[in-house]
Design a protein around this motif. Structure first.
Motif, PDB file in Angstrom:
ATOM      1  N   LEU A   4      -4.438  -5.531  14.751  1.00  0.00           N
ATOM      2  CA  LEU A   4      -3.203  -4.795  15.153  1.00  0.00           C
ATOM      3  C   LEU A   4      -2.201  -4.990  13.874  1.00  0.00           C
ATOM      4  N   PRO A   5      -1.941  -4.140  13.012  1.00  0.00           N
ATOM      5  CA  PRO A   5      -0.932  -4.223  11.793  1.00  0.00           C
ATOM      6  C   PRO A   5       0.456  -3.498  12.494  1.00  0.00           C
ATOM      7  N   ARG A   6       1.453  -4.119  11.827  1.00  0.00           N
ATOM      8  CA  ARG A   6       2.900  -3.551  11.961  1.00  0.00           C
ATOM      9  C   ARG A   6       3.427  -3.264  10.738  1.00  0.00           C
ATOM     10  N   PHE A   7       3.830  -2.208  10.497  1.00  0.00           N
ATOM     11  CA  PHE A   7       4.836  -1.777   9.367  1.00  0.00           C
ATOM     12  C   PHE A   7       6.130  -1.956   9.264  1.00  0.00           C
ATOM     13  N   THR A   8       6.697  -2.590   8.073  1.00  0.00           N
ATOM     14  CA  THR A   8       8.110  -3.103   7.911  1.00  0.00           C
ATOM     15  C   THR A   8       8.644  -2.271   6.778  1.00  0.00           C
ATOM     16  N   GLU A  13      10.840  -8.526   5.318  1.00  0.00           N
ATOM     17  CA  GLU A  13      10.839  -8.124   6.432  1.00  0.00           C
ATOM     18  C   GLU A  13       9.463  -8.813   7.360  1.00  0.00           C
ATOM     19  N   ALA A  14       8.390  -8.303   6.515  1.00  0.00           N
ATOM     20  CA  ALA A  14       7.151  -8.719   7.103  1.00  0.00           C
ATOM     21  C   ALA A  14       7.074 -10.153   7.403  1.00  0.00           C
ATOM     22  N   ASN A  15       7.288 -10.777   6.437  1.00  0.00           N
ATOM     23  CA  ASN A  15       7.348 -12.188   6.471  1.00  0.00           C
ATOM     24  C   ASN A  15       8.283 -12.918   7.420  1.00  0.00           C
ATOM     25  N   GLY A  47      12.494  -9.893  -4.896  1.00  0.00           N
ATOM     26  CA  GLY A  47      12.692  -8.697  -4.699  1.00  0.00           C
ATOM     27  C   GLY A  47      11.532  -7.797  -4.199  1.00  0.00           C
ATOM     28  N   GLY A  48      11.475  -6.693  -3.389  1.00  0.00           N
ATOM     29  CA  GLY A  48      10.519  -5.981  -3.418  1.00  0.00           C
ATOM     30  C   GLY A  48      10.532  -4.691  -3.085  1.00  0.00           C
ATOM     31  N   GLY A  49       9.875  -3.752  -2.749  1.00  0.00           N
ATOM     32  CA  GLY A  49      10.271  -2.348  -2.141  1.00  0.00           C
ATOM     33  C   GLY A  49       9.536  -1.884  -0.963  1.00  0.00           C
ATOM     34  N   SER A  50       9.841  -0.856  -0.400  1.00  0.00           N
ATOM     35  CA  SER A  50       9.428  -0.513   0.824  1.00  0.00           C
ATOM     36  C   SER A  50       7.979  -0.022   0.559  1.00  0.00           C
ATOM     37  N   PRO A  51       7.058  -0.061   1.462  1.00  0.00           N
ATOM     38  CA  PRO A  51       7.087  -0.690   2.650  1.00  0.00           C
ATOM     39  C   PRO A  51       6.487  -1.898   2.772  1.00  0.00           C
ATOM     40  N   GLY A  52       6.304  -2.731   3.805  1.00  0.00           N
ATOM     41  CA  GLY A  52       5.394  -4.025   3.986  1.00  0.00           C
ATOM     42  C   GLY A  52       4.665  -4.126   5.164  1.00  0.00           C
ATOM     43  N   ALA A  53       4.059  -4.935   5.523  1.00  0.00           N
ATOM     44  CA  ALA A  53       3.199  -5.136   6.542  1.00  0.00           C
ATOM     45  C   ALA A  53       2.581  -6.249   6.948  1.00  0.00           C
ATOM     46  N   ASN A  79      12.432   1.489  10.305  1.00  0.00           N
ATOM     47  CA  ASN A  79      10.835   1.431  10.568  1.00  0.00           C
ATOM     48  C   ASN A  79      10.264   2.483  10.974  1.00  0.00           C
ATOM     49  N   ASN A  80       9.261   2.467  10.623  1.00  0.00           N
ATOM     50  CA  ASN A  80       8.094   3.811  10.967  1.00  0.00           C
ATOM     51  C   ASN A  80       8.585   4.808  10.049  1.00  0.00           C
ATOM     52  N   ASN A  81       8.841   4.476   8.715  1.00  0.00           N
ATOM     53  CA  ASN A  81       9.458   5.466   7.914  1.00  0.00           C
ATOM     54  C   ASN A  81       8.415   6.389   7.262  1.00  0.00           C
TER      55      ASN A  81
END
Length: 165
Positions: A4-8, A13-15, A47-53, A79-81
């Motif tokens: 079950l993945p969740r997107f961030t 945010e994922a971490n 730094g990073g970019g969108s999205p994460g999971a 979220n859920n972008n």
């Protein structure tokens, strides 16, 4: 297997959410991290970019189910972008094709070979052999990169080990 993945919005945010579900699920508060690794802005700067999971077993990830009375929050403005996810999918299917990956890897290999020839010309560097390239990075850009590298090394001749002033 990731059940079950969740997107961030980001890797940070994922971490953060992965750490919160790990602590809630195990009732432990100590977290092991690897020195020198990037753990998002939660534990290190970066730094990073969108999205994460992030994700895990369904029984663990179900802790985020808002129907549960003890649900963990997964709040976020974007979220859920859908736009970001659609752009990512289009990029994977239409831009980052197997042919594009082969071409990029060939360019990288050509750059590695050329960079490995620089020590014979008095330019020394670490032996990692990796440089981040993007798809628009073509053969002309590789020549320009190598010229820029040589120029920087030339300017630093007096301070680089093994270089003569």
């Amino acid at each position: 297997m990731l059940e079950l993945p969740r997107f961030t919005n980001s890797g940070t945010e994922a971490n953060l959410l992965a750490l919160s579900v790990a602590c809630a699920h195990t009732a432990r508060r100590k977290i092991m991290v690897f020195d020198g690794a990037y753990h998002g802005g939660v534990l290190t700067f970066g730094g990073g970019g969108s999205p994460g999971a992030f994700g895990g077993r369904a029984d663990v990830m179900s802790r985020f189910d808002p129907r549960r009375p003890d649900a963990l929050a997964h709040a976020g403005t974007f979220n859920n972008n859908v736009l970001t996810m659609a752009a990512g999918l289009a990029g994977l299917e239409q831009v980052l094709t197997p042919e594009a990956i082969r071409t990029l890897n060939e360019r990288g290999e050509n750059l590695r070979v050329a960079a490995n020839e620089l020590p014979a010309r008095g330019v020394y560097m670490a032996r990692r052999g990796f440089v981040a390239l993007s798809l628009p990075f073509g053969d002309a850009e590789i020549v320009e990169f190598l010229a820029a590298l040589e120029a920087v090394v030339g300017e630093c001749e007096g301070v680089l080990p093994g270089r003569k002033s």
